[in-house]
Motif scaffolding. Sequence first.
Motif, PDB file in Angstrom:
ATOM      1  N   ASN A  56       3.840 -10.181  -0.677  1.00  0.00           N
ATOM      2  CA  ASN A  56       4.642  -9.774  -1.931  1.00  0.00           C
ATOM      3  C   ASN A  56       5.038  -8.305  -2.334  1.00  0.00           C
ATOM      4  O   ASN A  56       5.570  -7.950  -3.074  1.00  0.00           O
ATOM      5  N   GLN A  57       4.488  -7.415  -1.438  1.00  0.00           N
ATOM      6  CA  GLN A  57       4.361  -6.075  -1.649  1.00  0.00           C
ATOM      7  C   GLN A  57       4.195  -5.495  -0.079  1.00  0.00           C
ATOM      8  O   GLN A  57       3.176  -5.826   0.601  1.00  0.00           O
ATOM      9  N   PRO A  58       4.591  -4.069   0.011  1.00  0.00           N
ATOM     10  CA  PRO A  58       4.433  -3.616   1.397  1.00  0.00           C
ATOM     11  C   PRO A  58       3.251  -3.057   1.585  1.00  0.00           C
ATOM     12  O   PRO A  58       2.659  -2.805   2.919  1.00  0.00           O
ATOM     13  N   TRP A  59       2.330  -2.523   0.707  1.00  0.00           N
ATOM     14  CA  TRP A  59       1.088  -1.921   0.770  1.00  0.00           C
ATOM     15  C   TRP A  59       0.076  -2.699   0.094  1.00  0.00           C
ATOM     16  O   TRP A  59       0.337  -3.057  -1.011  1.00  0.00           O
ATOM     17  N   LEU A  60      -1.162  -2.457   0.489  1.00  0.00           N
ATOM     18  CA  LEU A  60      -2.290  -3.061  -0.280  1.00  0.00           C
ATOM     19  C   LEU A  60      -2.347  -2.292  -1.705  1.00  0.00           C
ATOM     20  O   LEU A  60      -2.594  -3.111  -2.672  1.00  0.00           O
ATOM     21  N   ASP A  61      -1.775  -1.106  -1.847  1.00  0.00           N
ATOM     22  CA  ASP A  61      -1.679  -0.351  -3.262  1.00  0.00           C
ATOM     23  C   ASP A  61      -0.584  -0.729  -3.746  1.00  0.00           C
ATOM     24  O   ASP A  61      -0.390   0.332  -4.647  1.00  0.00           O
ATOM     25  N   GLY A  62       0.193  -1.599  -3.549  1.00  0.00           N
ATOM     26  CA  GLY A  62       1.550  -1.683  -4.040  1.00  0.00           C
ATOM     27  C   GLY A  62       2.719  -1.186  -3.435  1.00  0.00           C
ATOM     28  O   GLY A  62       2.939  -1.350  -2.196  1.00  0.00           O
ATOM     29  N   ALA A  76      -6.842   2.078  -0.779  1.00  0.00           N
ATOM     30  CA  ALA A  76      -7.069   0.704  -0.418  1.00  0.00           C
ATOM     31  C   ALA A  76      -6.737   0.496   0.995  1.00  0.00           C
ATOM     32  O   ALA A  76      -7.230  -0.288   1.842  1.00  0.00           O
ATOM     33  N   ASP A  77      -5.350   0.905   1.233  1.00  0.00           N
ATOM     34  CA  ASP A  77      -4.777   0.966   2.459  1.00  0.00           C
ATOM     35  C   ASP A  77      -5.536   1.602   3.526  1.00  0.00           C
ATOM     36  O   ASP A  77      -5.466   1.077   4.553  1.00  0.00           O
ATOM     37  N   TYR A  78      -6.280   2.649   3.169  1.00  0.00           N
ATOM     38  CA  TYR A  78      -7.055   3.395   4.446  1.00  0.00           C
ATOM     39  C   TYR A  78      -8.296   2.827   4.303  1.00  0.00           C
ATOM     40  O   TYR A  78      -8.978   2.853   5.327  1.00  0.00           O
ATOM     41  N   LEU A  79      -8.819   2.378   3.207  1.00  0.00           N
ATOM     42  CA  LEU A  79     -10.205   1.801   3.245  1.00  0.00           C
ATOM     43  C   LEU A  79     -10.312   0.480   4.194  1.00  0.00           C
ATOM     44  O   LEU A  79     -11.042   0.362   5.098  1.00  0.00           O
ATOM     45  N   ILE A  80      -9.313  -0.128   4.058  1.00  0.00           N
ATOM     46  CA  ILE A  80      -9.028  -1.427   4.924  1.00  0.00           C
ATOM     47  C   ILE A  80      -8.726  -1.140   6.053  1.00  0.00           C
ATOM     48  O   ILE A  80      -8.874  -1.477   7.235  1.00  0.00           O
ATOM     49  N   GLY A  81      -7.487  -0.376   6.101  1.00  0.00           N
ATOM     50  CA  GLY A  81      -6.813  -0.024   7.388  1.00  0.00           C
ATOM     51  C   GLY A  81      -7.865   0.808   8.451  1.00  0.00           C
ATOM     52  O   GLY A  81      -7.497   0.467   9.613  1.00  0.00           O
ATOM     53  N   GLY A  82      -8.748   1.482   7.825  1.00  0.00           N
ATOM     54  CA  GLY A  82      -9.740   2.057   8.961  1.00  0.00           C
ATOM     55  C   GLY A  82     -10.361   0.991   9.897  1.00  0.00           C
ATOM     56  O   GLY A  82     -10.387   1.213  11.076  1.00  0.00           O
ATOM     57  N   SER A 130       2.964 -11.574  11.347  1.00  0.00           N
ATOM     58  CA  SER A 130       2.208 -11.886   9.851  1.00  0.00           C
ATOM     59  C   SER A 130       2.365 -10.712   8.982  1.00  0.00           C
ATOM     60  O   SER A 130       2.685  -9.575   9.392  1.00  0.00           O
ATOM     61  N   PRO A 131       2.260 -10.985   7.545  1.00  0.00           N
ATOM     62  CA  PRO A 131       2.378  -9.708   6.765  1.00  0.00           C
ATOM     63  C   PRO A 131       1.553  -8.940   6.984  1.00  0.00           C
ATOM     64  O   PRO A 131       1.707  -7.575   6.876  1.00  0.00           O
ATOM     65  N   VAL A 132       0.217  -9.241   7.460  1.00  0.00           N
ATOM     66  CA  VAL A 132      -0.820  -7.988   7.765  1.00  0.00           C
ATOM     67  C   VAL A 132      -0.497  -7.336   9.063  1.00  0.00           C
ATOM     68  O   VAL A 132      -0.663  -6.086   9.264  1.00  0.00           O
ATOM     69  N   GLY A 133       0.361  -7.999  10.037  1.00  0.00           N
ATOM     70  CA  GLY A 133       0.672  -7.309  11.283  1.00  0.00           C
ATOM     71  C   GLY A 133       1.855  -6.441  10.959  1.00  0.00           C
ATOM     72  O   GLY A 133       1.861  -5.215  11.491  1.00  0.00           O
ATOM     73  N   ALA A 134       2.592  -6.798   9.988  1.00  0.00           N
ATOM     74  CA  ALA A 134       3.810  -5.813   9.578  1.00  0.00           C
ATOM     75  C   ALA A 134       3.305  -4.760   8.778  1.00  0.00           C
ATOM     76  O   ALA A 134       3.647  -3.531   9.045  1.00  0.00           O
ATOM     77  N   TRP A 135       2.075  -5.038   8.027  1.00  0.00           N
ATOM     78  CA  TRP A 135       1.673  -3.863   7.359  1.00  0.00           C
ATOM     79  C   TRP A 135       0.847  -2.939   8.246  1.00  0.00           C
ATOM     80  O   TRP A 135       1.060  -1.559   8.280  1.00  0.00           O
ATOM     81  N   LEU A 152      -2.390   2.511  -9.696  1.00  0.00           N
ATOM     82  CA  LEU A 152      -3.426   2.165  -8.515  1.00  0.00           C
ATOM     83  C   LEU A 152      -4.532   1.346  -9.155  1.00  0.00           C
ATOM     84  O   LEU A 152      -4.838   0.242  -8.279  1.00  0.00           O
ATOM     85  N   GLY A 153      -5.004   1.546 -10.220  1.00  0.00           N
ATOM     86  CA  GLY A 153      -5.995   0.387 -10.824  1.00  0.00           C
ATOM     87  C   GLY A 153      -5.490  -1.063 -10.855  1.00  0.00           C
ATOM     88  O   GLY A 153      -6.472  -1.807 -10.646  1.00  0.00           O
ATOM     89  N   GLU A 154      -4.287  -1.133 -10.972  1.00  0.00           N
ATOM     90  CA  GLU A 154      -3.650  -2.445 -11.251  1.00  0.00           C
ATOM     91  C   GLU A 154      -3.470  -3.291  -9.656  1.00  0.00           C
ATOM     92  O   GLU A 154      -3.674  -4.200  -9.605  1.00  0.00           O
ATOM     93  N   SER A 155      -2.990  -2.366  -8.976  1.00  0.00           N
ATOM     94  CA  SER A 155      -2.658  -2.757  -7.665  1.00  0.00           C
ATOM     95  C   SER A 155      -3.984  -3.438  -7.063  1.00  0.00           C
ATOM     96  O   SER A 155      -4.205  -4.263  -6.386  1.00  0.00           O
ATOM     97  N   ARG A 156      -5.234  -2.514  -7.164  1.00  0.00           N
ATOM     98  CA  ARG A 156      -6.461  -2.779  -6.732  1.00  0.00           C
ATOM     99  C   ARG A 156      -6.872  -4.419  -7.343  1.00  0.00           C
ATOM    100  O   ARG A 156      -7.558  -4.891  -6.805  1.00  0.00           O
TER     101      ARG A 156
END
Lengths: 226, 226
Positions: free
Chosen positions: A167-173, A179-185, A202-207, B89-93
């Motif tokens: 539903n969205q391109p990045w974990l943080d919106g 959040a993208d770097y925390l998990i992306g690491g 998959s959506p994760v693969g594209a991200w 950012l708070g909402e996306s998290r």
Amino acid sequence: MRELFELCGAAPELVFSPYCWRVRLALAHKGLDFVSRPVRFSDKAELAFSGQKLVPVLRDESTTVNDSLAIFRYLDTEYSQHPLLGGALGESRLRLIDQLIAQDLRPALFRLLVLRIYALIDPADRDYFRQSREKNLGMTLEAFADLQAGQAQFDRALQPLNTLLSNQPWLDGAEPAAADYLIGGFFFWAWCLGEQPWAEDSPVGAWFARLLNRYEQSHDPVRRAA
Amino acid sequence: MRELFELCGAAPELVFSPYCWRVRLALAHKGLDFVSRPVRFSDKAELAFSGQKLVPVLRDESTTVNDSLAIFRYLDTEYSQHPLLGGALGESRLRLIDQLIAQDLRPALFRLLVLRIYALIDPADRDYFRQSREKNLGMTLEAFADLQAGQAQFDRALQPLNTLLSNQPWLDGAEPAAADYLIGGFFFWAWCLGEQPWAEDSPVGAWFARLLNRYEQSHDPVRRAA
């Protein structure tokens, strides 16, 4: 000078700690250059200046900061462009997310990567790595490295990320942030070790492809390692 | 007038939807009074004014908002005191956290609560509840209500929360905010149904006691139900 002390393999340019990758990605996000200071497991004495023994350590002129989330906070305080954390609530939620993904995503990937890490670290580090990890795991590295169980656990851990990223391109919106770097690491950890145990379509693969593309366009610090 | 349309059992004062509890807790957080509009499964036509069929629905004078996270955002926009979300950012998290806890915490609790819900809803709602849930679950309610498996899954889902809450009083840090209500809604779901399947002396148990205490001190809307 800005220096990032990060864990490396036998080849100093192989920096593979997921927590160090978080910081690399955050520095790229801020558009900040740095010099990589690769540290092997057996070189941990080189971190003594930081008052503790764990990577990542960022030394920015006269300031020393360790711990990936503390470094995120330091970067937001010192370099206000492109916020990573989004204030106190953004940071507290990042800590909650960090705990939630520590239960399955991290251990599942470690299971898939552990023998590759063992093969790629410096031979002088192998006894330490085996003994410390086998003590924590309560089993041999070989017994832990059950690829089928690891892949099943990892696939399951990806489900919530796939749902969100459909539903969205990045974990943080709409734009990537902490959040993208925390998990992306963790994904860069696998990637730099030559593994990509997720479906590219998959959506994760594209991200991950978007994250990698942005990282590679920002600079190329891997090859810049001393 | 501010009205909260929320799912109720045979007794209209038993409002048990975890998503409605999120909004009750958020309204208490903002210090906002409201009138409860209890809705049974078979009364969903009463929500037609909102253009959809799901609770919670908040009607605040001439504004109608549904979906717990959209209501959080509305409350922050309209009533800026005591922010819930902490910006974009708070909402996306929060959305990421919502996905992560939907995998185990929510289904584990549902397993522990499902027969209790079935017993406490209006007799006229039981056929609908059984048929819709059994279709989703792919099994009978009785087969799904495996208390031992549910408790084990729930205990495991609590671990990251216990780790975090052993270092800080609230999921959102020093003060409660939207993450506490997002997750707390599930705990109030169990509590209002007469279940507390967590250890009172655990960090999570102490957190829930603090949350309940604050909620009860703020007002007592449960007994205020029409």
